[in-house]
Motif scaffolding. Structure first.
Motif, mmCIF file in Angstrom:
data_model
loop_
_atom_site.group_PDB
_atom_site.id
_atom_site.type_symbol
_atom_site.label_atom_id
_atom_site.label_comp_id
_atom_site.label_asym_id
_atom_site.label_seq_id
_atom_site.Cartn_x
_atom_site.Cartn_y
_atom_site.Cartn_z
ATOM 1 N N PHE A 35 50.648 58.923 -39.706
ATOM 2 C CA PHE A 35 50.391 59.224 -38.303
ATOM 3 C C PHE A 35 49.411 58.174 -37.793
ATOM 4 O O PHE A 35 48.925 57.328 -38.554
ATOM 5 N N TRP A 36 49.130 58.233 -36.507
ATOM 6 C CA TRP A 36 48.237 57.251 -35.911
ATOM 7 C C TRP A 36 46.918 57.918 -35.541
ATOM 8 O O TRP A 36 46.895 58.934 -34.842
ATOM 9 N N ALA A 37 45.837 57.355 -36.034
ATOM 10 C CA ALA A 37 44.489 57.866 -35.782
ATOM 11 C C ALA A 37 43.737 56.870 -34.899
ATOM 12 O O ALA A 37 44.135 55.704 -34.764
ATOM 13 N N TYR A 38 42.638 57.326 -34.343
ATOM 14 C CA TYR A 38 41.899 56.516 -33.370
ATOM 15 C C TYR A 38 40.548 56.081 -33.924
ATOM 16 O O TYR A 38 39.820 56.863 -34.530
ATOM 17 N N ALA A 39 40.246 54.822 -33.729
ATOM 18 C CA ALA A 39 38.902 54.271 -33.884
ATOM 19 C C ALA A 39 38.568 53.600 -32.563
ATOM 20 O O ALA A 39 39.478 53.278 -31.784
#
Length: 314
Positions: A35-39
């Motif tokens: 999945f795509w996570a945020y920084a």
């Protein structure tokens, strides 16, 4: 409680599992996902391996150490899946098949905890989870377990604690920064791992091959590079290493804990482990003989300690 080499050799033969090379074709094969996570200012990919019935409400999340990746937990994932658990083994950002962070300064517990919280949300887990964390994975679990409304109901912490002395941290950082960026062949990479990860304890040739197989990627132009972003070592540059205290987090944890300690560990001091059983969450401590930082959780006896403590999914 302690586990000796003799006890490890006498592990229950009925608990034997397929050879490590055969796990991908076993009766409970794994699946992969991401999945795509945020920084800040960037999204990054978080990859994971999943074992067991995806509909099982009994979920274990297994998180690896500083320079490792989720495939370290293949034998544990297989065992727990056979017991009815759904097991998720992610690669933290900058490791394995997960994406690298554009800003190396973000490699730290706040980002790891946020990414693992996003993992739990992504998986749509209906209830509580169990957590198995080796080293950095244990610290990440401590942060999440200390939070209000935590989803963690039980936690296995493998050779890490709320106090980390600066000297072994500096040694780990130096080893990470000095690692070759490319090996001519996989055998060369495995030879280095046998040296730098020698504290994992006595391992078979098959176990070392499994570790090495997932520790390097083959470059199209030739050679094998480590699976991790060299930027994960930036936090260990000279002048940035100091002792770490997380007792406030430890004291805020309420869930039961199984604490594993390598009997020769220089990172989880015996005095720290003693203190962990006197304060904070209810904690059962097990010493693993012939290991430093950190027990590999690859052999039958070490796996049995974890699976016995968690028990069958119910």
């Amino acid at each position: 409680m302690s586990v000796t080499s003799a006890e490890q050799a006498a592990a229950d033969p009925g608990a034997a599992m397929p050879r490590l090379d055969d796990l991908s074709r076993a009766d409970v094969p794994f699946r992969t996902g991401h999945f795509w996570a945020y920084a800040p200012h960037d999204f990054h990919r978080i990859a994971y391996v999943e074992w067991g019935d995806p509909a099982s409400p009994h979920v274990v999340v297994c998180v690896h150490g500083l320079s490792r990746q989720g495939r370290d937990f293949d034998p544990l994932g297989y065992r727990l899946a056979k017991m009815g658990y759904r097991v998720i083994c992610p690669d933290l950002p900058g490791r394995g098949l997960s994406g690298w962070l554009k800003d190396p300064e973000l490699y730290g517990l706040p980002q790891y905890a946020a990414d693992m919280a996003a993992l739990v949300a992504h998986l749509r887990i209906p209830g509580k989870i169990d957590w198995v964390g080796t080293s950095l994975g244990g610290l990440t679990g401590m942060v999440l377990a200390a939070a209000a409304n935590t989803p963690i109901r039980r936690m296995v912490i493998n050779d890490i604690g709320p106090f980390l002395p600066w000297a072994p941290i500096r040694h780990i950082g130096s080893r990470l920064r000095d690692a070759p960026r490319l090996h001519h062949n996989l055998a060369s990479g495995e030879s280095r791992l046998r040296i730098v990860l020698g504290a994992f304890g006595p391992l078979t040739d098959e176990q070392w091959r499994h570790i090495a197989k997932h520790s390097f990627f083959r470059e199209p132009s030739g050679g094998w590079r480590p699976h991790y972003d060299p930027g994960i070592g930036d936090a260990f540059r000279p002048g940035r290493v100091y002792s770490v205290s997380m007792w406030r987090d430890w004291d805020a944890i309420a869930c039961p804990v199984l604490l594993l300690r390598g009997a020769l560990s220089e990172l989880l001091l015996a005095s720290t482990a003693d203190e962990m059983t006197r304060r904070g969450p209810p904690t059962q401590r097990v010493e693993i003989a012939d290991c430093g930082h950190a027990p590999a959780l690859l052999d039958d006896a070490q796996l049995k300690i974890v699976t016995d403590w968690l028990g069958p999914a119910a």
